[in-house]
Design a protein around this motif. Structure first.
Motif: not given
Length: 303
Positions: A228, A232-237, A240-241
């Motif tokens: 996790r 959290a270090q790779y937010p991408r539009r 989806s996580y």
């Protein structure tokens, strides 16, 4: 019986190249000199190590045994030399191997905690790739490593610092992308596949790293499983996580060379455990006592 390291290096080169000519070129010596050195080694040991022919060199059974043990012995010798050179530096730092996006989000806090301890060396971060940490430890190029399991434990001691859940990285238009949580069966993933899933996916899709793999996921071409904190270090539009509720947790460990007696490494291990505990993610491992001293790292000196 004492065998010179040079003779072992010559033997390993021939055994790996399967050719005296190629081995001599690799070692930068003349072929006849290499042949004499190998014959002298065989005479000294009283065994035949290699079967020679005009086309290829094959290992005998004793030769295969020697190769198995010679490689780590030479690696340990080289590592000892590197550590000795590094120890002679007037302003030596403690080298911590870390993958940039796989530190559990704890690296900055750990460095600050170590810096706050009196009489400890500064910590220099050595950025590395997936599964490169233990090679750096065994080679004497790093004093400690912060990494996720699994790892090659040969010659390595470690304590679990923290545990955290894993998440599925899915395209945003995936049917499960909007779910609060999923199960491995929903993803078609076996529990045994999750530990090295991201490295395997990077390799299979020809990606140069996690950022490229996530780009492919955003395009709907694949999915993967991540700790996790890494996600959290790779937010991408486009990605989806989603929490995986029945997935083995990700274990973040701090590791060091087996039987290290460095007080600075012990301080680093304590700092990592304290930071994780302060954030409520610390974990004692049933594979270690949870105390760095018990794993070969010396405790701090008494005042």
């Amino acid at each position: 019986m004492a065998v010179e390291s040079r003779a072992l290096r010559y033997f390993v080169a021939v055994a790996e190249e399967r050719s005296f000519t190629h081995a001599a070129r690799r070692l930068g010596i003349a072929g006849p000199a290499l042949s004499r050195a190998i014959r002298n080694l065989e005479t000294e040991l009283g065994v035949r190590l290699l079967e020679r022919s005009t086309r290829v060199v094959e290992l005998t059974e004793p030769g295969a045994v020697l190769l198995t043990h010679a490689r780590p012995a030479l690696e340990a010798l080289d590592a000892a030399a590197r550590r000795a050179v590094r120890a002679s530096a007037p302003h030596r730092s403690l080298v911590l191997a870390v993958k940039a996006d796989a530190d559990g989000g704890l690296l900055e806090a750990i460095l600050a905690a170590v810096a706050a301890e009196p009489d400890t060396r500064p910590v220099a971060v050595r950025l590395c790739g997936w599964r490169e940490h233990t090679r750096l430890l065994r080679a004497g190029e790093a004093d400690a490593a912060l990494m996720f399991e699994p790892y090659d434990p040969d010659g390595i001691d470690a304590d679990v610092v923290a545990v955290e859940p894993r998440v599925a990285a899915l395209p945003v238009d995936h049917p499960l992308a909007g779910a609060g949580r999923v199960r491995l069966a929903d993803l078609g993933v076996a529990p045994a596949d999750v530990l090295e899933r991201v490295e395997r996916d990077i390799g299979e899709h020809g990606a140069q790293g996690l950022a490229q793999l996530l780009a492919l996921i955003g395009l709907g071409q694949t999915m993967t499983v991540l700790p996790r904190s890494v996600a959290a270090q790779y937010p991408r539009r486009a990605v989806s996580y989603v929490l995986i509720e029945d997935c083995p947790p990700a274990a973040l460990v701090i590791a060091w060379p087996e039987c290290s007696r460095s007080r600075d490494v012990a301080a680093l291990v304590r700092a990592a455990a304290a930071v994780a505990q302060s954030r409520g993610i610390g974990a004692a491992s049933d594979r270690t006592t949870g105390q760095p001293e018990s794993c070969g790292v010396a405790p701090p000196a008494e005042p």
